[in-house]
Write a protein that holds these residues in place. Structure first.
Motif, PDB file in Angstrom:
ATOM      1  N   ASN A  82      14.225  -4.783  -3.650  1.00 18.80           N
ATOM      2  CA  ASN A  82      14.292  -5.958  -2.783  1.00 18.80           C
ATOM      3  C   ASN A  82      15.517  -6.829  -3.066  1.00 18.80           C
ATOM      4  OD1 ASN A  82      12.881  -6.620  -5.318  1.00 18.80           O
ATOM      5  ND2 ASN A  82      12.765  -8.678  -4.475  1.00 18.80           N
ATOM      6  N   ALA A 135      -1.379   2.005  -6.748  1.00 13.69           N
ATOM      7  CA  ALA A 135      -1.742   0.822  -5.950  1.00 13.69           C
ATOM      8  C   ALA A 135      -0.656  -0.226  -6.128  1.00 13.69           C
ATOM      9  CB  ALA A 135      -3.103   0.277  -6.376  1.00 13.69           C
ATOM     10  N   ARG A 136       0.359  -0.154  -5.281  1.00 10.13           N
ATOM     11  CA  ARG A 136       1.443  -1.130  -5.358  1.00 10.13           C
ATOM     12  C   ARG A 136       1.084  -2.427  -4.645  1.00 10.13           C
ATOM     13  NH1 ARG A 136       5.776   1.285  -7.562  1.00 10.13           N
ATOM     14  NH2 ARG A 136       5.866   3.563  -7.514  1.00 10.13           N
ATOM     15  N   ARG A 137       0.029  -2.384  -3.826  1.00  4.97           N
ATOM     16  CA  ARG A 137      -0.474  -3.568  -3.128  1.00  4.97           C
ATOM     17  C   ARG A 137      -1.989  -3.621  -3.283  1.00  4.97           C
ATOM     18  NH1 ARG A 137       3.238  -1.225   0.220  1.00  4.97           N
ATOM     19  NH2 ARG A 137       1.590  -0.113   1.350  1.00  4.97           N
ATOM     20  N   GLU A 138      -2.557  -4.798  -3.152  1.00  3.71           N
ATOM     21  CA  GLU A 138      -4.004  -4.961  -3.278  1.00  3.71           C
ATOM     22  C   GLU A 138      -4.749  -4.109  -2.266  1.00  3.71           C
ATOM     23  OE1 GLU A 138      -7.771  -6.078  -4.356  1.00  3.71           O
ATOM     24  OE2 GLU A 138      -5.885  -6.370  -5.457  1.00  3.71           O
ATOM     25  N   ALA A 139      -4.173  -3.939  -1.065  1.00  5.09           N
ATOM     26  CA  ALA A 139      -4.830  -3.153  -0.023  1.00  5.09           C
ATOM     27  C   ALA A 139      -4.984  -1.685  -0.415  1.00  5.09           C
ATOM     28  CB  ALA A 139      -4.044  -3.267   1.282  1.00  5.09           C
ATOM     29  N   GLU A 140      -4.224  -1.228  -1.399  1.00  5.07           N
ATOM     30  CA  GLU A 140      -4.279   0.170  -1.820  1.00  5.07           C
ATOM     31  C   GLU A 140      -5.232   0.408  -2.986  1.00  5.07           C
ATOM     32  OE1 GLU A 140       0.374   1.239  -0.655  1.00  5.07           O
ATOM     33  OE2 GLU A 140      -0.173   0.777  -2.730  1.00  5.07           O
ATOM     34  N   ARG A 141      -5.905  -0.641  -3.435  1.00  2.00           N
ATOM     35  CA  ARG A 141      -6.717  -0.540  -4.657  1.00  2.00           C
ATOM     36  C   ARG A 141      -7.852   0.472  -4.514  1.00  2.00           C
ATOM     37  NH1 ARG A 141     -11.215  -2.919  -6.705  1.00  2.00           N
ATOM     38  NH2 ARG A 141     -11.494  -4.111  -4.794  1.00  2.00           N
ATOM     39  N   SER A 193      -1.168   0.802 -12.608  1.00  2.00           N
ATOM     40  CA  SER A 193      -1.380   0.074 -11.352  1.00  2.00           C
ATOM     41  C   SER A 193      -1.897  -1.326 -11.660  1.00  2.00           C
ATOM     42  CB  SER A 193      -2.379   0.814 -10.462  1.00  2.00           C
ATOM     43  OG  SER A 193      -1.909   2.097 -10.120  1.00  2.00           O
ATOM     44  N   HIS A 230      -2.831  -3.590  -9.671  1.00  2.00           N
ATOM     45  CA  HIS A 230      -3.919  -4.010  -8.786  1.00  2.00           C
ATOM     46  C   HIS A 230      -5.237  -3.310  -9.102  1.00  2.00           C
ATOM     47  CE1 HIS A 230      -1.431  -6.541  -6.280  1.00  2.00           C
ATOM     48  NE2 HIS A 230      -0.532  -5.589  -6.242  1.00  2.00           N
ATOM     49  N   GLU A 288      -2.247 -11.756 -14.452  1.00  2.42           N
ATOM     50  CA  GLU A 288      -1.533 -10.993 -13.440  1.00  2.42           C
ATOM     51  C   GLU A 288      -0.462 -10.079 -14.028  1.00  2.42           C
ATOM     52  OE1 GLU A 288      -3.163 -14.721 -11.645  1.00  2.42           O
ATOM     53  OE2 GLU A 288      -2.030 -14.211 -13.460  1.00  2.42           O
TER      54      GLU A 288
END
Length: 382
Positions: free
Chosen positions: A138, A287-293, A323, A325, A364
């Motif tokens: 990024n 799981a790079r995002r919470e949605a992938e947990r 991961s 998350h 975190e």
């Protein structure tokens, strides 16, 4: 401090400015690096009583991180982390050592304007032969626009893409210009060493082997065979080089090494008799995002079940997750449930977290966890 926590600005800031935080009664609270476009609008450097962030302040902050690690490593380990981001008071910045080379990786554009000052400080304080600056995805476009390409050579001299270093007396190479992270997964150092302590005479399978760190430690520990399995041909080639670099050691000299290029999920799904005494499962982040947990937990379950099918009675399973998350209790629960569901008796031997040079000082920041289990012949328990 997130953007929606900012009530008002005295003036529009520019990314890289020092931002000073006041409460509603204009009392000083903190100072940090301002990022005009990031949801994380300010990364806190100092809180409490006002204090000038002058050259002496930056030097003290650097030396505090270095001194916390001074007693951790002897001459047999020359690859480790000096600065672990927010956990050391350097938000969005990590600094790793590989021999006489330092690699600084930046995760926010707010540091870009400070690269010359940072590299001058590192040169004067730690006296490396070389400093390489890396950037998260990024940040790379902004870094390139500012004249800093990925793998920017900022120190006294440039050097090769691969740099040798020592880990518990073993020789490894770090891809300091283009390798993942800063060039090597230093955070698994203690787990690699632990695996090497129980591989004498064992047939070892290293899933998601990457550059073969677990395999080299297992070989030195006396493993009969080590099998590296990874989908990346360049990673397997680097694993071979790391093994060959240590062939002067008795255990490594005698081990039989096999490299398998394959997708680990597909390979584990194939029917095969159990043939390994130790299986290491250390995938990249699932799981790079919470949605992938949720999907990540299912994937870990599939990996555990597949690894168990390849593990002989009396064998050991080492399962790790990076991961963030997926919490440690969730991950350990999935692994334990997989073994229980298999109907095979087992003994849990240990769980581990972050190594001391990668401290997690707030919830975190915790991402790394590993669990060690030993399967037993039917009817036997320790």
């Amino acid at each position: 401090m997130f953007a929606d926590s900012v009530r008002s600005l005295h003036r529009e800031g520019v990314t890289g400015d020092l931002g000073v935080i006041f409460d509603r009664r204009d009392r000083f609270l903190a100072i940090g690096l301002y990022d005009a476009t990031s949801p994380i609008r300010l990364r806190i450097l100092h809180a409490g009583a006002p204090e000038p962030l002058d050259e002496a302040w930056w030097r003290r902050r650097l030396m505090a991180a270095v001194e916390r690690r001074a007693a951790l490593f002897g001459p047999d380990t020359t690859g480790h982390r000096w600065i672990h981001g927010e956990n050391d008071g350097w938000p969005g910045l990590v600094l790793d050592r590989y021999g006489t080379t330092l690699v600084m990786k930046l995760y926010t554009a707010a540091w870009l304007r400070r690269i010359p000052g940072l590299t001058a400080l590192l040169s004067a304080t730690l006296a490396p032969d070389r400093i390489v600056v890396r950037f998260s995805r990024n940040v790379r476009d902004a870094a390139a626009a500012a004249g800093f390409p990925e793998g920017h050579e900022a120190g006294p001299a440039a050097g090769p893409a691969q740099v040798p270093f020592l880990e518990r007396g073993l020789i490894f190479e770090a891809g300091v210009l283009r390798g993942q992270k800063t060039g090597f997964f230093l955070d698994q150092r203690e787990n690699r060493h632990r695996v090497g302590s129980f591989t004498s005479g064992a047939r070892v399978l290293n899933l998601f082997s990457h550059t073969g760190g677990f395999s080299v430690h297992a070989a030195r520990g006396g493993a009969r065979t080590v099998t590296d399995l990874d989908i990346s041909a360049p990673a397997l080639a680097e694993a071979r080089r790391n093994l060959e670099a240590n062939r002067h050691l008795p255990g490594v000299r005698e081990v039989r090494h096999e490299a398998v290029q394959a997708d680990a999920f597909e390979w584990l799904a194939r029917r095969s008799p159990p043939e390994f005494d130790v299986v290491v499962v250390d995938p990249p982040s699932l799981a790079r995002r919470e949605a992938e947990r949720t999907d990540a937990l299912d994937a870990y379950g599939h990996l555990v079940r597949g690894a168990l099918r390849r593990l002989r009675p009396g064998g050991r399973l080492v399962a790790a997750s990076c991961s963030a998350h997926v919490s440690a209790p969730e991950f350990f629960g999935v692994v334990r449930a997989g073994v229980v569901r298999s109907g095979r008796p087992f003994a849990e031997q240990a769980t581990t977290g972050h190594p001391p040079d990668h401290p997690a000082t707030f919830p975190e920041a915790a991402y790394l966890k590993a669990i060690y289990l030993r399967l037993e012949p039917a009817g036997q328990r320790d």
